[in-house]
Design a protein around this motif. Sequence first.
Motif, short mmCIF file in Angstrom:
data_model
loop_
_atom_site.label_atom_id
_atom_site.label_comp_id
_atom_site.label_asym_id
_atom_site.label_seq_id
_atom_site.Cartn_x
_atom_site.Cartn_y
_atom_site.Cartn_z
N GLN A 490 0.84 -1.19 0.00
CA GLN A 490 0.00 0.00 0.00
C GLN A 490 0.88 1.25 0.00
OE1 GLN A 490 -2.09 -1.44 3.66
NE2 GLN A 490 -3.93 -0.70 2.60
N LYS A 491 0.48 2.23 -0.79
CA LYS A 491 1.15 3.52 -0.77
C LYS A 491 0.41 4.46 0.18
CE LYS A 491 2.64 5.21 -4.71
NZ LYS A 491 2.70 5.68 -6.12
N VAL A 492 1.12 5.43 0.68
CA VAL A 492 0.48 6.44 1.53
C VAL A 492 -0.23 7.43 0.64
CG1 VAL A 492 0.89 8.29 3.19
CG2 VAL A 492 2.16 6.15 3.37
N ASP A 493 -1.49 7.65 0.92
CA ASP A 493 -2.28 8.63 0.17
C ASP A 493 -1.83 10.03 0.58
OD1 ASP A 493 -4.20 10.37 -0.88
OD2 ASP A 493 -5.79 8.88 -0.70
N PRO A 494 -1.29 10.83 -0.36
CA PRO A 494 -0.79 12.16 0.01
C PRO A 494 -1.89 13.08 0.54
CG PRO A 494 -0.86 11.89 -2.39
CD PRO A 494 -1.14 10.55 -1.80
N LYS A 495 -3.15 12.79 0.22
CA LYS A 495 -4.25 13.64 0.69
C LYS A 495 -4.62 13.35 2.14
CE LYS A 495 -6.30 14.04 -3.92
NZ LYS A 495 -7.51 13.78 -4.77
N GLY A 497 -2.62 11.09 4.27
CA GLY A 497 -1.48 10.71 5.08
C GLY A 497 -1.57 9.31 5.64
N ALA A 498 -2.57 8.55 5.19
CA ALA A 498 -2.76 7.17 5.65
C ALA A 498 -2.57 6.21 4.48
CB ALA A 498 -4.16 7.02 6.24
N TYR A 499 -2.39 4.93 4.81
CA TYR A 499 -2.26 3.92 3.76
C TYR A 499 -3.54 3.86 2.93
CZ TYR A 499 2.12 2.06 5.60
OH TYR A 499 3.43 1.91 6.00
N SER A 500 -3.35 3.79 1.61
CA SER A 500 -4.48 3.75 0.68
C SER A 500 -4.83 2.32 0.31
CB SER A 500 -4.15 4.55 -0.58
OG SER A 500 -5.12 4.34 -1.59
N ASN A 501 -6.11 2.06 0.11
CA ASN A 501 -6.54 0.74 -0.35
C ASN A 501 -6.56 0.64 -1.87
OD1 ASN A 501 -6.99 -0.37 2.24
ND2 ASN A 501 -8.96 0.71 2.39
N THR A 502 -6.32 1.76 -2.55
CA THR A 502 -6.36 1.77 -4.02
C THR A 502 -5.02 2.12 -4.64
OG1 THR A 502 -7.14 4.07 -3.99
CG2 THR A 502 -8.82 2.32 -4.06
N LEU A 503 -4.18 2.87 -3.94
CA LEU A 503 -2.86 3.22 -4.46
C LEU A 503 -1.87 2.15 -4.01
CD1 LEU A 503 -2.81 7.06 -3.67
CD2 LEU A 503 -3.56 5.90 -5.77
N LEU A 504 -1.57 1.22 -4.92
CA LEU A 504 -0.77 0.05 -4.57
C LEU A 504 0.45 -0.09 -5.49
CD1 LEU A 504 -3.71 -2.50 -4.21
CD2 LEU A 504 -2.66 -1.15 -2.39
N ILE A 505 1.42 -0.85 -5.02
CA ILE A 505 2.56 -1.23 -5.85
C ILE A 505 2.61 -2.76 -5.87
CG2 ILE A 505 5.07 -1.27 -6.05
CD1 ILE A 505 5.17 1.49 -4.88
N ALA A 506 2.50 -3.32 -7.08
CA ALA A 506 2.54 -4.77 -7.26
C ALA A 506 3.92 -5.18 -7.73
CB ALA A 506 1.48 -5.20 -8.27
N ALA A 522 13.56 -8.29 -11.11
CA ALA A 522 12.59 -7.58 -10.28
C ALA A 522 11.60 -6.88 -11.20
CB ALA A 522 13.30 -6.55 -9.39
N VAL A 523 10.31 -7.06 -10.91
CA VAL A 523 9.24 -6.43 -11.68
C VAL A 523 8.40 -5.60 -10.71
CG1 VAL A 523 7.22 -6.76 -13.14
CG2 VAL A 523 9.17 -8.35 -13.31
N ILE A 524 8.32 -4.30 -10.93
CA ILE A 524 7.55 -3.41 -10.06
C ILE A 524 6.58 -2.63 -10.92
CG2 ILE A 524 7.65 -1.39 -8.55
CD1 ILE A 524 10.66 -3.66 -8.82
N ILE A 525 5.28 -2.74 -10.61
CA ILE A 525 4.24 -2.01 -11.33
C ILE A 525 3.60 -1.02 -10.36
CG2 ILE A 525 2.15 -2.17 -12.73
CD1 ILE A 525 4.56 -3.53 -13.98
N ASP A 526 3.63 0.26 -10.70
CA ASP A 526 3.17 1.33 -9.82
C ASP A 526 1.71 1.69 -10.09
OD1 ASP A 526 3.11 3.41 -8.02
OD2 ASP A 526 4.25 4.80 -9.26
N GLU A 527 0.90 1.53 -9.07
CA GLU A 527 -0.52 1.89 -9.09
C GLU A 527 -1.31 1.21 -10.21
OE1 GLU A 527 -1.41 6.03 -8.72
OE2 GLU A 527 0.16 6.38 -7.23
N PRO A 528 -1.28 -0.12 -10.26
CA PRO A 528 -2.14 -0.82 -11.22
C PRO A 528 -3.61 -0.66 -10.80
CG PRO A 528 -1.15 -2.38 -9.70
CD PRO A 528 -0.52 -1.05 -9.41
N GLN A 529 -4.48 -0.66 -11.77
CA GLN A 529 -5.91 -0.53 -11.49
C GLN A 529 -6.57 -1.91 -11.58
OE1 GLN A 529 -7.00 2.68 -10.59
NE2 GLN A 529 -4.76 2.88 -10.68
#
Length: 570
Positions: A490-495, A497-506, A522-529
């Motif tokens: 989980q990424k921190v939601d900048p709005k 300041g808490a962990y987001s359930n939608t902004l993720l790194i897979a 290493a395979v990193i995908i930033d904010e997949p939908q």
Amino acid sequence: MGTFSRRRYVTLCLLLVGFCGILARLVSLQVLQAAELTAKADRQHQKSVTFEGARGSVTDRHGKMLAMNMEVPSVFGVPAALESPSRTARSLSPVLHVRRDELERKLRQDKSFVWLARKVEPEQGQRLERLSLDGIGVVMEGRRFYPKGPLLSHVLGFAGMDGQGLEGLEHRYENQLHGEKRVTILQRDALGRTVFPKGLAENPPIPGSALTLTIDEVIQYIAEKELEDAVTHAHAKGGAIIVMEPQTGAILAMAVNPRFDPNAVGALTPDRWRNRALTDVYEPGSTMKVILAAAALEEKVMMPETMIFGENGRMTVANTVIHDHEKMGWMTFAQMIQKSSNIGAAKTGMALGEQRLYRHLQAFGFGQRTDIDLPGEVSGLLKTPKDWGRRSLASISMGQEIGVTPLQLVSAISALANNGVMMKPYVVSEIRDAKGMLLKEVIPQAKRRVVSPETARTLTSLLEGVVTNGTGTKAAIPGFRVAGKTGTAQKVDPKTGAYSNTLLIASFVGYVPADAPRLAIAVIIDEPQGESWGGVVSAPVFRRVGEQVLTYLGVSRDDQVKIASAGAYD
């Protein structure tokens, strides 16, 4: 003395005085002011311009050209030689694609030499030569050209108009790549019709040194294509893929998305060309459980068969709740890794303790730069135990409260693939001078042993279980044993300041073949939908990249290797 004689005498005296005056003036001009006047004449008819030798080329490990110099025309003017700056500017404007008033302003300057357009297209130079304008000249200069366009752009970087490396390898190896500067005299004839280099052909500048990379153009292409497809399919913000040789530390591919074309960076912002594989820090999530497991096995606080109670998917730590994606009761340590249990990871971290976990995280290179030969690398984030909170031990054990780069992660997994020895990553393998003489050859450098060979072998077996029976089944490659680990952070939601359930790194990290590793990926995908689990988004990318690269390298398959078909999360 008669009148006639007096007149003749006066005339003779006047002539003598005039002759002496002329003689004095000649002495003054030819002797006393000779140096000053010569310099003044040179300033009127000559202009010294500094030219630099061509930048050295950059090639992949097989000699395929990735960066080179092209000779292109640069246009200059001699304002003193122009009859009508306005008319000349009107003729030049459509050819150079420069505003007429801007050209006219330059051509009206009180200078003997002005640049009008640097490193233009060859076709523009040809059109200009056909115009044959008095007081306008053309010289050839080297322009940096990247024949593969966006391929490897974040690693190569780019050079500026004056040939200076500004980003990437172009910047990091500026001292080796740039050519030797040489001052050249541009000279105008008496009629002001021609301006030409004097001595440039006879004594050209010395070119810079050439770089040979560890990068393989084919592997780089595979990584970039698969990354592009994955980002597009997942409607993601971006991503990165790194392919590394575990035994040497050589980087075979480093792909970053979105890409850019280093031939055309004028309209781009620095954010676009930043190499996120080594500048961007993120919380790794469950991929960090690989390092946790290595530390636990090395310290012998856990064995593959050690039993851990999963608290039925819910455990309270420091007045907060840790959840698992499925309710689990008793499980072995091996199953904890396979199923990626957060509760099992937290309990493993507690068994290790703060100091031992921190020491192993440091040994694997977290919180410090890898010292790869690329600019911009950051050290990530690893706080000392004295700065940890009450939940930090559990959080770090499952990949939170720690910041890593993709490069740090692939270096750590490579150490396990290399029997427990961490290698220093690098991208330049050779430097040769303009004549092809070898100036430097990079020898693979072992940094330190991070775990024993026994621990590395045991952990490899556990990571194979992740791919055959756990969360990473979509990373399985037919005919090859694969060891790896999924991660969904989980990424921190900048709005908020808490962990987001939608902004993720897979993510997925692993190596193949597990029994004799050739590749760490290493395979990193930033904010997949949509469905954003690492096992769903990133593991298939690992499989596609790994399978194509192994085929390209001619690595033999083992038809006895079976793959699982079960679905997985995380």
